[in-house]
Structure formats: C-alpha cells, structure tokens
Design a protein around this motif. Structure first.
Motif, PDB file in Angstrom:
ATOM      1  N   LYS A  57      33.345  19.500  46.385  1.00 58.21           N
ATOM      2  CA  LYS A  57      34.250  19.089  45.642  1.00 58.21           C
ATOM      3  C   LYS A  57      34.393  20.775  44.325  1.00 58.21           C
ATOM      4  O   LYS A  57      35.142  20.408  43.685  1.00 58.21           O
ATOM      5  N   GLY A 111      26.433  12.795  51.365  1.00 61.76           N
ATOM      6  CA  GLY A 111      26.462  12.963  49.901  1.00 61.76           C
ATOM      7  C   GLY A 111      26.586  14.092  49.460  1.00 61.76           C
ATOM      8  O   GLY A 111      27.458  14.188  48.809  1.00 61.76           O
ATOM      9  N   ASN A 167      36.620  10.845  42.060  1.00 65.65           N
ATOM     10  CA  ASN A 167      35.196  11.208  42.745  1.00 65.65           C
ATOM     11  C   ASN A 167      34.263  10.324  43.610  1.00 65.65           C
ATOM     12  O   ASN A 167      33.415   9.934  44.206  1.00 65.65           O
ATOM     13  N   ALA A 170      29.251  16.183  50.919  1.00 65.06           N
ATOM     14  CA  ALA A 170      30.389  15.709  49.909  1.00 65.06           C
ATOM     15  C   ALA A 170      30.962  16.336  48.524  1.00 65.06           C
ATOM     16  O   ALA A 170      31.787  16.702  47.570  1.00 65.06           O
ATOM     17  N   LEU A 171      29.566  16.297  47.833  1.00 67.64           N
ATOM     18  CA  LEU A 171      29.259  17.045  46.707  1.00 67.64           C
ATOM     19  C   LEU A 171      29.853  18.454  46.446  1.00 67.64           C
ATOM     20  O   LEU A 171      29.919  18.790  45.596  1.00 67.64           O
ATOM     21  N   ILE A 220      32.951  10.635  46.786  1.00 65.37           N
ATOM     22  CA  ILE A 220      31.622  10.663  46.739  1.00 65.37           C
ATOM     23  C   ILE A 220      30.901   9.899  46.472  1.00 65.37           C
ATOM     24  O   ILE A 220      29.505   9.893  47.138  1.00 65.37           O
TER      25      ILE A 220
END
Length: 238
Positions: A152, A145, A215, A148-149, A218
C-alpha cells in the motif's frame, strides 16, 4: 506508565508512543487499540498524528524477547493470538475514520516500518533514523497480510529490493521513492505533520467509507490468508 499519551491540537489528536522502543507485545497492541478508540469516541478530531517519545526510535517492531520463547516452546495458540491481535491493529488503522499521519521521528525497523505503512501518510525526520525491513537477516518471513499492507505504501520495485536486501533507507530516500510524503528536519517534523493533518479536515463518514473500499483487499488478506501460515508453523524465527 501508559503506553500512549494524547493531546488535541485544534482538529487533530497528537498521540505519543511512550514505551521506549515501542515494541509490539500484547500489552502494547491492546493499548494501541485503546488509544485509537479513545480518540475516535471521546474527541471530535478529524485527524491523528502518531510520534514516539524516544529520541532515536519510532518503533522497533515485534518484541522478540516476548515472542521468541513463545515460538521455542511451540505455543501455537499464543503465537496465533498475537498475530491476530497485530492484524487487528493494522486493520483498525487502515479503516480508521480519521486521517492518520505517522511522524517517524527515529528508526522504523521491521514491524515499526510495517505499522507506519498502515497510516494514510508518513512524514520522516532527516538526519537520524532509518526505515528498514531486516526480516531477511532475522529469518522471519512476511505474512501475506503484511505484504499487502507494505504494498500500500511502498512501490513494488522498491519493496522487493528492501525485502531481499534488508537495506536501510534514509528519510530522503524514502521521499524519493514516495514511501513518505515529506522528509523533514527533526526540529520541524511534528509541526509539519500537524500542519498537514490540520488541513485534512475531512468528514469521518466519507473517510471511513473511502478506506473501507480502497483497503478491502488488505483486510481480506489479513483476515483469511494469514491463518494457514501461522497454523502450519511456516512462520518461524531462524
């Protein structure tokens, strides 16, 4: 002493983190969720700017003085609870119905850099403070996670380099690589971030829906993919 303070500047809430190095432990993270709730439910703000009261540090991330003993005594349930709480803060930020701006007015290391990536926009002061992911030197792997963040906000080519080298980036370098929207002198950072935020006078409903769609991957990574990594004990501190 509270962990956060806030004031309104027209349509924008200016939130100040007041916990020294603003390290993440359960008290700090719950207070973060609390201030986000307060701004959303008790104000008509359309945007939020978050800065640090510390003159040199925006946030130094996870409170290792709190977490290391948890890991050492193999208290998996407490560790899981902490990381699920941290994910709640990340998810709250990336789905927040207001435009969010991080005014990075000092070092943003490790989790401090990661949480800034959960904001919609980042402004960073020049002359003092680095943006850094030092986990490679701390022996702390990124959870799915978190990756994934980070993706961004940080271009993949730069994120890979940062993760493997632990390099410290200045505000100017962050601007070149589009990690921050603007590198600003210290004396104008907050004013510049506020001016930008005030101009983002968007309806909360559409902002929330746009974020929910943009998002979603995410959120899914944080709600599902992180669990096996924590439960298996593959998250460790060297």
């Amino acid at each position: 002493m509270p962990h956060f303070e806030h004031v309104l500047d027209e349509n924008t809430a200016l939130v100040t983190m007041t916990s020294g190095e603003n390290r993440f432990n359960p008290d700090f993270l719950n207070a973060f969720l609390g201030i986000l709730d307060t701004v959303e439910t008790e104000t008509d703000a359309r945007a939020i700017v978050v800065r640090s009261a510390h003159e040199k540090i925006f946030s130094n991330g996870i409170d290792l003085e709190w977490l290391v003993p948890v890991i050492e005594r193999n208290d998996i349930e407490t560790a899981k609870g902490f990381f699920f709480l941290l994910n709640r803060v990340f998810v709250r930020l990336i789905t927040y119905p207001l435009i969010t701006v991080a005014a990075i007015n000092g070092h943003a290391f490790a989790g401090g850099a990661i949480i800034s990536c959960a904001f919609d926009f980042r402004f960073m002061q020049t002359g003092r403070g680095f943006f850094c992911l030092p986990e490679v030197d701390l022996g702390i792997p990124f959870l799915p996670g978190m990756n994934a963040l980070l993706n961004k906000a940080i271009p993949t080519y730069k994120l890979e380099e940062m993760q493997y080298t632990g390099a410290r980036l200045t505000a100017e370098a962050c601007e070149v690589h589009h990690i921050v929207a603007r590198a600003c002198p210290a004396e104008t950072l907050v004013a510049d971030a506020l001016a930008f935020a005030r101009g983002m006078n968007k309806e909360r409903g559409i902002v929330a829906e746009l974020k929910r769609r943009f998002n979603r991957h995410i959120v899914q990574a944080m709600e599902v993919d992180d669990r096996p990594y924590i439960e298996s004990g593959s998250f460790h501190i060297a």
